[in-house]
Design an enzyme around this catalytic site. Structure first.
Site, PDB file in Angstrom:
ATOM      1  N   GLN A  58       0.686  -1.559  -0.151  1.00 48.07           N
ATOM      2  CA  GLN A  58       0.227  -0.349  -0.205  1.00 48.07           C
ATOM      3  C   GLN A  58       0.632   1.933   0.071  1.00 48.07           C
ATOM      4  O   GLN A  58       1.202   1.349   0.471  1.00 48.07           O
ATOM      5  CB  GLN A  58      -1.189   0.807   1.210  1.00 48.07           C
ATOM      6  CG  GLN A  58      -0.024   0.125   3.049  1.00 48.07           C
ATOM      7  CD  GLN A  58      -1.278  -0.284   3.751  1.00 48.07           C
ATOM      8  OE1 GLN A  58      -2.423  -0.279   3.049  1.00 48.07           O
ATOM      9  NE2 GLN A  58      -0.637  -0.250   4.740  1.00 48.07           N
TER      10      GLN A  58
ATOM     11  N   SER B  91       5.497  -5.840   1.571  1.00 48.34           N
ATOM     12  CA  SER B  91       4.510  -5.946   2.847  1.00 48.34           C
ATOM     13  C   SER B  91       3.004  -6.806   2.576  1.00 48.34           C
ATOM     14  O   SER B  91       2.770  -7.445   2.904  1.00 48.34           O
ATOM     15  CB  SER B  91       3.347  -4.155   3.685  1.00 48.34           C
ATOM     16  OG  SER B  91       3.016  -4.114   4.330  1.00 48.34           O
ATOM     17  N   LEU B  92       1.590  -6.024   2.182  1.00 49.78           N
ATOM     18  CA  LEU B  92       0.410  -6.210   2.051  1.00 49.78           C
ATOM     19  C   LEU B  92       0.711  -7.068   0.839  1.00 49.78           C
ATOM     20  O   LEU B  92      -0.034  -8.345   0.617  1.00 49.78           O
ATOM     21  CB  LEU B  92      -0.201  -5.484   1.744  1.00 49.78           C
ATOM     22  CG  LEU B  92      -1.477  -5.399   0.739  1.00 49.78           C
ATOM     23  CD1 LEU B  92      -2.741  -6.398   1.585  1.00 49.78           C
ATOM     24  CD2 LEU B  92      -2.311  -3.702   0.450  1.00 49.78           C
TER      25      LEU B  92
ATOM     26  N   ARG C 167      -7.014  -7.823   7.719  1.00 50.41           N
ATOM     27  CA  ARG C 167      -5.735  -7.324   7.490  1.00 50.41           C
ATOM     28  C   ARG C 167      -5.925  -6.031   8.241  1.00 50.41           C
ATOM     29  O   ARG C 167      -5.663  -5.195   8.393  1.00 50.41           O
ATOM     30  CB  ARG C 167      -5.035  -8.041   7.189  1.00 50.41           C
ATOM     31  CG  ARG C 167      -3.508  -7.201   7.261  1.00 50.41           C
ATOM     32  CD  ARG C 167      -2.362  -8.093   6.318  1.00 50.41           C
ATOM     33  NE  ARG C 167      -0.879  -7.564   6.653  1.00 50.41           N
ATOM     34  CZ  ARG C 167      -0.243  -6.679   6.212  1.00 50.41           C
ATOM     35  NH1 ARG C 167      -0.838  -5.625   5.140  1.00 50.41           N
ATOM     36  NH2 ARG C 167       0.756  -5.957   6.202  1.00 50.41           N
TER      37      ARG C 167
ATOM     38  N   HIS D 151       4.335  -2.428  10.714  1.00 51.18           N
ATOM     39  CA  HIS D 151       5.832  -3.466  10.962  1.00 51.18           C
ATOM     40  C   HIS D 151       6.653  -3.138  12.018  1.00 51.18           C
ATOM     41  O   HIS D 151       7.870  -2.664  12.137  1.00 51.18           O
ATOM     42  CB  HIS D 151       6.336  -2.823   9.371  1.00 51.18           C
ATOM     43  CG  HIS D 151       5.550  -3.858   8.149  1.00 51.18           C
ATOM     44  ND1 HIS D 151       4.768  -4.740   8.664  1.00 51.18           N
ATOM     45  CD2 HIS D 151       5.057  -3.501   7.339  1.00 51.18           C
ATOM     46  CE1 HIS D 151       4.508  -5.048   7.698  1.00 51.18           C
ATOM     47  NE2 HIS D 151       4.407  -4.244   6.729  1.00 51.18           N
TER      48      HIS D 151
ATOM     49  N   GLN E  29       4.924 -10.477  10.268  1.00 51.05           N
ATOM     50  CA  GLN E  29       5.404  -9.735   9.215  1.00 51.05           C
ATOM     51  C   GLN E  29       4.720  -8.594   9.441  1.00 51.05           C
ATOM     52  O   GLN E  29       5.738  -7.179   9.543  1.00 51.05           O
ATOM     53  CB  GLN E  29       4.296 -10.183   7.830  1.00 51.05           C
ATOM     54  CG  GLN E  29       4.713  -9.413   7.006  1.00 51.05           C
ATOM     55  CD  GLN E  29       4.112  -8.565   5.893  1.00 51.05           C
ATOM     56  OE1 GLN E  29       2.233  -8.760   6.386  1.00 51.05           O
ATOM     57  NE2 GLN E  29       3.477  -8.645   4.565  1.00 51.05           N
TER      58      GLN E  29
END
Length: 310
Positions: free
Chosen positions: A10, A88-89, A113, A197, A246
């Site tokens: 994102q 990430s995503l 999420r 994160h 993660q």
């Protein structure tokens, strides 16, 4: 040729992304039509009349639907990856490409999420800064020195010369100031809605853990390089465990890119809006890996033609 699919995270989302692909490819459209969500996925992604696409609980399913749709079109053309990874995503899209779960599940997981991360950020005055041209060890020392102000951690190792710190605002600002004193070229505030994160996302990790306990992940059809490892899962750790880690720990994208090069990958398709990951690849391994960014129908057609002719 060794091929990797690399999925954007994102931050690069925008209204209108995927509209031309939806109109051109039925396989792309299926990723938007199948999921069951509490908002209109197509309307938000293609038009965004309510101005919500930048909110993480909406951003995440939109990005994963886009990625799953492009992947479906590539697969229909006979193009499959030797390796997959995502920022990430984007790791959810990589796992979908590897067959851990189908596109409908991937989009619905991304929505879950996104909500879990948004909820975890409530009540926290947070910040994230991109720190340019400072080494990892020095920046880690700056974070340690600023820890008296609150939580501040290195949350992204993007590429040489680009790290990201995040956490509680006062601590992040202190660490950024110390980083400048230590020689960082620039420290740039990022427009984000939470301390992603970092350990402050532990509540999101706990919700994801409970969610994954109700699921079964299928065996991976190709290796996925995981954010929290910076490489493939050589210890055969449960995928659910790695996804829980993660969301609340650092993303090792530079390490992932270096590992792809070590594995012999010479071509990457960057799937998602923008070209941030292609830039990371270039800054990390130079011309060792060719990058084909795919955001539009025209770019997708060009990528398919390039790969089919390879």
């Amino acid at each position: 040729m060794k091929l990797a699919f690399l999925y954007a995270g994102q931050g690069s989302q925008h209204a209108g992304m995927g509209k031309d692909l939806y109109d051109a490819y039925p396989a792309f459209g299926a990723a938007f039509d199948a999921p069951s969500l509490d908002f209109d996925l197509k309307e938000t992604c293609f038009d965004d009349p309510n101005g919500i696409i930048g909110e993480t609980q909406y951003t995440q399913p939109c990005m994963v639907a886009f990625a799953a749709g492009v992947t479906a079109v590539l697969r229909e053309a006979g193009i499959c990856p030797d390796y997959a990874a995502g920022l990430s995503l984007g790791e959810y899209s990589a796992l979908c490409a590897a067959g851990a779960f189908d596109a409908k599940t991937a989009v619905e997981l991304a929505a879950f999420r996104g909500k879990a991360m948004a909820d975890a950020a409530i009540g926290i005055e947070s910040a994230m800064y991109a720190v340019l041209n400072l080494d990892r060890a020095t920046l880690a020392d700056c974070c340690k020195a600023a820890a008296a102000e609150g939580v501040v951690e290195i949350c992204n190792y993007n590429c040489p010369g680009q790290l990201v710190i995040g956490g509680e605002k006062s601590a992040v600002e202190k660490a950024a100031a110390l980083a400048k004193q230590a020689g960082a070229k620039r420290c740039l505030p990022l427009a984000v809605s939470g301390p992603f994160h970092t350990t402050l996302m532990q509540p999101a990790g706990e919700k994801l853990s409970a969610k994954f306990a109700q699921m079964t992940f299928a065996p991976l059809g190709c290796p996925v390089l995981f954010n929290c490892l910076g490489r493939e899962n050589t210890e055969a750790l449960p995928v659910a465990e790695l996804l829980v880690r993660q969301v609340q720990s650092s993303v090792y994208m530079e390490d992932t890119i270096r590992r792809l090069a070590e594995l012999g990958v010479d071509t990457v398709i960057e799937i998602g809006p923008g070209k941030a990951l292609s830039s990371f690849v270039k800054k990390t391994v130079g011309d060792a890996i060719r990058c084909l960014p795919v955001e539009t129908a025209e770019q997708l057609q060009a990528a398919i033609a390039a790969l089919k002719g390879a």
